[in-house]
Structures are given as C-alpha cells and as structure tokens.
Design an enzyme around this catalytic site. Structure first.
Site, PDB file in Angstrom:
ATOM      1  N   SER A  24       0.678  -1.522   0.101  1.00 36.55           N
ATOM      2  CA  SER A  24       0.377  -0.008   0.006  1.00 36.55           C
ATOM      3  C   SER A  24       0.634   1.529   0.236  1.00 36.55           C
ATOM      4  CB  SER A  24      -0.649  -0.424   1.882  1.00 36.55           C
ATOM      5  OG  SER A  24      -1.889   0.941   1.048  1.00 36.55           O
ATOM      6  N   HIS A  54       0.210  -0.859  -4.819  1.00 37.57           N
ATOM      7  CA  HIS A  54      -1.164  -0.525  -4.619  1.00 37.57           C
ATOM      8  C   HIS A  54      -1.225   0.945  -4.147  1.00 37.57           C
ATOM      9  CE1 HIS A  54      -5.329  -1.389  -3.202  1.00 37.57           C
ATOM     10  NE2 HIS A  54      -5.490  -0.283  -2.292  1.00 37.57           N
ATOM     11  N   ASP A  56      -4.164   3.834  -3.262  1.00 36.69           N
ATOM     12  CA  ASP A  56      -5.317   4.591  -3.084  1.00 36.69           C
ATOM     13  C   ASP A  56      -6.090   5.856  -2.885  1.00 36.69           C
ATOM     14  OD1 ASP A  56      -4.202   2.730  -0.258  1.00 36.69           O
ATOM     15  OD2 ASP A  56      -6.126   2.433  -1.393  1.00 36.69           O
ATOM     16  N   MET A  58      -7.758   8.787  -2.831  1.00 39.28           N
ATOM     17  CA  MET A  58      -9.378   8.801  -1.900  1.00 39.28           C
ATOM     18  C   MET A  58      -9.791  10.399  -2.176  1.00 39.28           C
ATOM     19  SD  MET A  58      -8.524   7.262   1.033  1.00 39.28           S
ATOM     20  CE  MET A  58      -7.113   5.975   1.521  1.00 39.28           C
ATOM     21  N   HIS A  87      -6.817   1.528  -6.402  1.00 38.01           N
ATOM     22  CA  HIS A  87      -7.303   1.373  -6.246  1.00 38.01           C
ATOM     23  C   HIS A  87      -8.745   2.850  -5.871  1.00 38.01           C
ATOM     24  CE1 HIS A  87      -9.769   0.379  -1.582  1.00 38.01           C
ATOM     25  NE2 HIS A  87     -10.583   0.843  -2.284  1.00 38.01           N
ATOM     26  N   MET A  89     -11.421   5.133  -4.200  1.00 37.74           N
ATOM     27  CA  MET A  89     -12.743   5.252  -3.457  1.00 37.74           C
ATOM     28  C   MET A  89     -12.772   7.222  -4.205  1.00 37.74           C
ATOM     29  SD  MET A  89     -10.543   4.094   0.481  1.00 37.74           S
ATOM     30  CE  MET A  89      -8.590   4.011  -1.899  1.00 37.74           C
ATOM     31  N   MET A 158     -12.412  -5.175   0.882  1.00 37.97           N
ATOM     32  CA  MET A 158     -12.091  -4.298   2.517  1.00 37.97           C
ATOM     33  C   MET A 158     -12.514  -5.168   3.433  1.00 37.97           C
ATOM     34  SD  MET A 158     -10.858  -1.896   0.329  1.00 37.97           S
ATOM     35  CE  MET A 158     -10.529  -0.842   2.566  1.00 37.97           C
ATOM     36  N   ASP A 196      -8.059  -6.020   1.375  1.00 37.57           N
ATOM     37  CA  ASP A 196      -6.725  -4.728   1.516  1.00 37.57           C
ATOM     38  C   ASP A 196      -7.834  -4.104   3.271  1.00 37.57           C
ATOM     39  OD1 ASP A 196      -7.542  -1.542   0.355  1.00 37.57           O
ATOM     40  OD2 ASP A 196      -5.760  -2.146   1.617  1.00 37.57           O
TER      41      ASP A 196
HETATM   42  C1  DX5 Z   1      -7.448   2.234   3.308  1.00 40.06           C
HETATM   43  C2  DX5 Z   1      -7.084   1.858   2.237  1.00 40.06           C
HETATM   44  C3  DX5 Z   1      -5.325   0.594   2.678  1.00 40.06           C
HETATM   45  C4  DX5 Z   1      -4.527   0.915   3.991  1.00 40.06           C
HETATM   46  C5  DX5 Z   1      -4.049  -0.720   4.258  1.00 40.06           C
HETATM   47  O1  DX5 Z   1      -8.148   2.473   2.742  1.00 40.06           O
HETATM   48  O2  DX5 Z   1      -8.039   1.070   1.350  1.00 40.06           O
HETATM   49  O3  DX5 Z   1      -4.911   0.010   1.725  1.00 40.06           O
HETATM   50  O4  DX5 Z   1      -3.318   1.438   3.027  1.00 40.06           O
HETATM   51  O5  DX5 Z   1      -3.282  -0.083   5.462  1.00 40.06           O
HETATM   52  P1  DX5 Z   1      -3.092  -0.973   6.954  1.00 40.06           P
HETATM   53  O6  DX5 Z   1      -2.703  -2.225   6.080  1.00 40.06           O
HETATM   54  O7  DX5 Z   1      -2.764   0.178   7.791  1.00 40.06           O
HETATM   55  O8  DX5 Z   1      -4.648  -0.891   7.047  1.00 40.06           O
HETATM   56 ZN    ZN Z   2      -6.528   0.250  -0.994  1.00 37.00          ZN
END
Ligand code: DX5
Ligand code: ZN
Length: 241
Positions: A24, A54, A56, A58, A87, A89, A158, A196
C-alpha cells in the site's frame, strides 16, 4: 473474467506460494519512494519481490480523506514496471477512468455504489486497456456483486472501513472472503480475491486460509517500521511459504 481475456491466472491458485503482494503505497516513505520501490520489487536471494503497487485514490467525499492522484501514479510508473493496483475510493469513478486506466498492466478497482451504472464503468476501464475490478465496503454483501463477477479480474474485499491506514480488522469480512472464494471457484471464474486493510502478521494466515490471493500490505506488516522493507518482505514470503 477468463485468463485468456487478460485476467492473470491463479484466482484460485495454490495457497501460500501463489499469493501476490501489493504494497500500500500510501504507507510508503514519500521521501525515499524510489529506494523503497526498488527494494520491494527486487526481492532477494531466497524470496520473491512484490507483484503489484497498491495505490489508494481518495476524493474526500466517498471517504473522509485525501491521498494520492494521477501524478503520483506517473512517478511510480517511471520508477517501476510493476502493474499498478489502483483503488478508486471516489464518487463517479467513470469521470476519472482515463486518468488511471492507461498505465501498462494496470488494474483499476471501483466501489460499485459510487457509480450509477457500474457495468458501464467496468466496460470503460477495460476499454482504456486496463483490467477491471470492484472493491467491497465491509457492509456490502456478496449478493450485491454477483452480476459483476464475470466482468472483473479482481475483487478487493475491504477488511477495514475504507479511508485510513492503521485500522483494525472487521472480523465478518473474513467470512465474506470465504463465501466469495467458494462462489468464484464454483463458477470457474478467474478472479483474484484481494484483501485490503489490517493485513497484519497475525491476520495473513487467516486471510489466505479463507481464500485471499492478493494481500495489500500496509502499516501492520510490510510498513510496520519494526524492520526494514527487505526484511519484512522476506518475512512475509516465508509466512506465505
Ligand atoms: C484504506 C486503504 C488501505 C490502507 C491499508 O482505505 O485502502 O490500502 O492503506 O493500510 P493498513 O494496512 O494500515 O490497514
Ligand atoms: Zn486500498
């Protein structure tokens, strides 16, 4: 999605060895990004490097947080040939598909409830040359995605509420991983099941036993800061056998 249509084989691959790791990147050290990427992709004499990166994305609306964007993805693509596991979001992801789906070998996952016509958005992602996937909020049941399974290469379950790193596992999500793995196997689909959130040293064996084949490794394993990335990656590969 069948393997011939660009889905990677191994949705139901052998446990452990066939499991992929997708670090991540929101948990990475942004001041030493290239060094970290090289350490993770190279692997070592007795362990394999990571399989995806990966990312993210947002928008501060679907989730109450902001993280990474297209320029960050461009920087990753300059530093590595690893496929980006993007990913989304974000609300109305169809607006942003062109910004993310063109990276070579990319897989783009949307949260279906953010798009008025998710099947059309999945088509759009594939139309831009990427593999399409869906991400499931912990509250979303498997029954809500059965129509989409034949059209995706990945389902990201998730295992925490989306939006932040460092949260604790929502236990019911492991039952969902098992239900999804059984359904994918029964239908003979080549869909990678990804988990995830809180993919910790303790949770990894339970997640793989339930049917997860891609692990998003974040602050509770690869980036736990208790050892360097190479040591943690080696430990994760040993744990996966
Ligand atoms: C949260 C993200 C994850 C996050 C995971 O919404 O989608 O990828 O970075 O982090 P950890 O491993 O700390 O839960
Ligand atoms: Zn993610």
């Amino acid at each position: 999605m069948s393997a011939a249509q660009g889905g990677p084989a191994g949705g139901g691959g052998a446990a452990g060895g066939g499991v992929r790791i997708s670090p991540s990147m929101m948990c990475a050290d942004f001041l030493h990004l290239e060094k970290d990427i090289l350490a993770m992709s190279a692997g070592g004499p007795d362990y394999r490097g990571v399989d995806y990166l990966h990312v993210d994305i947002m928008d501060g609306s679907y989730v109450p947080n902001f993280t990474l964007g297209p320029d960050f993805c461009k920087a990753l693509a300059r530093a590595s040939t690893l496929p980006l596991d993007i990913h989304l979001m974000v609300q109305l992801p169809e607006r942003h598909v062109p910004s993310f789906a063109a990276f070579p070998g990319a897989i783009v996952c949307i949260h279906p409830e953010t798009s008025p016509h998710p099947l059309r958005t999945l088509d759009l992602i594939r139309g831009h040359g990427a593999r399409a996937g869906i991400a499931m909020d912990p509250a979303m049941p498997v029954s809500a995605v059965t129509e989409m399974l034949p059209l995706v290469s990945m389902v990201c379950v998730m295992t925490v509420n989306p939006g932040y790193a460092g949260q604790k596992l929502v236990p019911s999500t492991l039952t969902k991983v098992r239900e999804l793995a059984d359904l994918v196997r029964a239908r003979g689909l080549d869909v990678e099941i990804e988990v995830d959130g809180n993919v910790s040293w303790e949770n990894i064996p339970r997640m793989v036993e339930a049917g997860a084949r891609v692990l998003v490794a974040g602050s509770s394993s690869l980036f736990d800061g208790k050892a360097d990335l190479a040591q943690n990656l080696r430990r994760m590969r040993k744990l996966l056998g």
